[in-house]
Scaffold this motif. Structure first.
Motif, PDB file in Angstrom:
ATOM      1  N   PHE A   1       0.831  -1.206   0.000  1.00  7.71           N
ATOM      2  CA  PHE A   1       0.000   0.000   0.000  1.00  7.71           C
ATOM      3  C   PHE A   1       0.869   1.261   0.000  1.00  7.71           C
ATOM      4  O   PHE A   1       0.580   2.227  -0.710  1.00  7.71           O
ATOM      5  N   ILE A   2       1.928   1.261   0.798  1.00 12.56           N
ATOM      6  CA  ILE A   2       2.788   2.445   0.868  1.00 12.56           C
ATOM      7  C   ILE A   2       3.607   2.588  -0.410  1.00 12.56           C
ATOM      8  O   ILE A   2       3.840   3.707  -0.904  1.00 12.56           O
TER       9      ILE A   2
ATOM     10  N   LEU B   1      -1.659   5.955   5.544  1.00 11.34           N
ATOM     11  CA  LEU B   1      -0.724   4.897   5.927  1.00 11.34           C
ATOM     12  C   LEU B   1       0.717   5.321   5.702  1.00 11.34           C
ATOM     13  O   LEU B   1       1.601   5.018   6.516  1.00 11.34           O
ATOM     14  N   ALA B   2       0.994   6.004   4.584  1.00 10.65           N
ATOM     15  CA  ALA B   2       2.365   6.427   4.295  1.00 10.65           C
ATOM     16  C   ALA B   2       2.886   7.379   5.365  1.00 10.65           C
ATOM     17  O   ALA B   2       4.068   7.341   5.729  1.00 10.65           O
ATOM     18  N   MET B   3       1.991   8.219   5.894  1.00 10.68           N
ATOM     19  CA  MET B   3       2.416   9.205   6.890  1.00 10.68           C
ATOM     20  C   MET B   3       2.496   8.625   8.299  1.00 10.68           C
ATOM     21  O   MET B   3       3.330   9.047   9.089  1.00 10.68           O
ATOM     22  N   SER B   4       1.643   7.649   8.613  1.00 10.50           N
ATOM     23  CA  SER B   4       1.555   7.203  10.006  1.00 10.50           C
ATOM     24  C   SER B   4       2.072   5.798  10.273  1.00 10.50           C
ATOM     25  O   SER B   4       2.419   5.476  11.418  1.00 10.50           O
ATOM     26  N   GLU B   5       2.145   4.945   9.245  1.00 13.69           N
ATOM     27  CA  GLU B   5       2.463   3.545   9.493  1.00 13.69           C
ATOM     28  C   GLU B   5       3.750   3.057   8.830  1.00 13.69           C
ATOM     29  O   GLU B   5       4.133   1.908   9.024  1.00 13.69           O
ATOM     30  N   ALA B   6       4.406   3.902   8.041  1.00 12.20           N
ATOM     31  CA  ALA B   6       5.633   3.461   7.358  1.00 12.20           C
ATOM     32  C   ALA B   6       6.702   3.029   8.358  1.00 12.20           C
ATOM     33  O   ALA B   6       7.532   2.161   8.059  1.00 12.20           O
ATOM     34  N   ARG B   7       6.672   3.606   9.548  1.00  9.36           N
ATOM     35  CA  ARG B   7       7.654   3.253  10.585  1.00  9.36           C
ATOM     36  C   ARG B   7       7.518   1.797  11.032  1.00  9.36           C
ATOM     37  O   ARG B   7       8.437   1.248  11.662  1.00  9.36           O
TER      38      ARG B   7
ATOM     39  N   GLU C   1       3.170  16.291   0.394  1.00 14.02           N
ATOM     40  CA  GLU C   1       2.517  15.053   0.826  1.00 14.02           C
ATOM     41  C   GLU C   1       1.455  15.321   1.904  1.00 14.02           C
ATOM     42  O   GLU C   1       0.433  14.641   1.974  1.00 14.02           O
ATOM     43  N   GLN C   2       1.714  16.346   2.731  1.00 16.93           N
ATOM     44  CA  GLN C   2       0.778  16.684   3.800  1.00 16.93           C
ATOM     45  C   GLN C   2      -0.344  17.594   3.315  1.00 16.93           C
ATOM     46  O   GLN C   2      -1.454  17.573   3.869  1.00 16.93           O
ATOM     47  N   MET C   3      -0.066  18.374   2.281  1.00 17.72           N
ATOM     48  CA  MET C   3      -0.985  19.427   1.840  1.00 17.72           C
ATOM     49  C   MET C   3      -2.426  18.965   1.625  1.00 17.72           C
ATOM     50  O   MET C   3      -3.372  19.633   2.077  1.00 17.72           O
TER      51      MET C   3
END
Length: 229
Positions: free
Chosen positions: A74-75, A119-125, A173-175
């Motif tokens: 997904f990411i 998911l890319a912003m919060s779960e990639a870690r 990406e955040q915009m």
């Protein structure tokens, strides 16, 4: 790695398949995206994931070796989608138009794939080292493409260039998420986001110009700061 290949994983467009010919995993795959986004990747067990996809754990293993592989896909799709936007940009486009086009394109992509952004912003870690490396490579490509779009070449101080690429990429990406709950009409929302993005990127480019004059490379900061009447 899951055996399911989405369009973003293939250089050619796969043949269109009817819903009836898709496997249950393929039909329900997006449910995993929704589950990860709503509960958080770390809170989802493999058993719960399989049940959510209407599969047994054994059947799920037939399609992906772990739930992390599915999160990675997904990411990966998210960053490949961002890169596809930049691939359509025309070289030599004025910086003001670059910002306008990117803002509109990112909003359209976000409207189609809001959970990919989340998911890319919060779960990639949550990804392991090998998957982190691949996502890092895609993120770096995204940043390099953005720098090229704004005429920031390799003659800039490497540390400044890298930091600028990271800042612009993070900003863009955040915009799309900034006005999730806004009641503004779409045209007004787009105009506001365009101006916010324009102002932020203008300041970044202004900082670079103060350190490394850009006019010798055919790029004038005024072109991005000044909007036509």
């Amino acid at each position: 790695m899951a055996s399911f290949n989405s369009p973003s994983h293939s250089a050619s467009t796969p043949p269109v398949r009817s819903v009836s010919t898709l496997s249950r995993f393929e039909r329900n795959r997006e449910r995993a995206l929704e589950l990860f986004a709503s509960k958080g990747f770390g809170q989802v067990s493999l058993r719960e994931l399989a049940a959510h996809l209407e599969l047994t754990a054994g059947a799920l293993y037939h399609h992906c070796s772990s739930k992390e592989d599915l999160l990675f896909e997904f990411i990966e799709e998210h960053y490949e989608g961002l890169l596809a936007l930049l691939a359509r940009r025309v070289q030599g486009t004025p910086p003001l138009e670059v910002v306008r086009n990117l803002t509109a394109s990112l909003l359209r992509l976000y409207q189609r794939r809001p959970l990919h952004f989340q998911l890319a912003m919060s779960e990639a870690r949550c990804l392991g080292p090998a998957h982190q490396q691949r996502i890092g490579e895609l993120r770096d490509r995204f940043q390099q493409c953005l720098l090229q779009q704004f005429g920031i070449g390799p003659d800039i101080d490497p540390a400044l260039r890298q930091s600028t690429g990271q800042a612009i990429a993070h900003l863009l990406e955040q915009m799309p998420t900034w006005m999730n709950h806004s009641s503004l009409p779409e045209t007004e929302r787009l105009a506001l986001l365009e101006n916010l993005t324009l102002g932020a990127i203008s300041q970044l480019l202004s900082h670079i110009e103060n350190r490394h004059p850009l006019q010798s490379r055919g790029f004038r900061r005024a072109a991005i700061l000044r909007k036509p009447a």
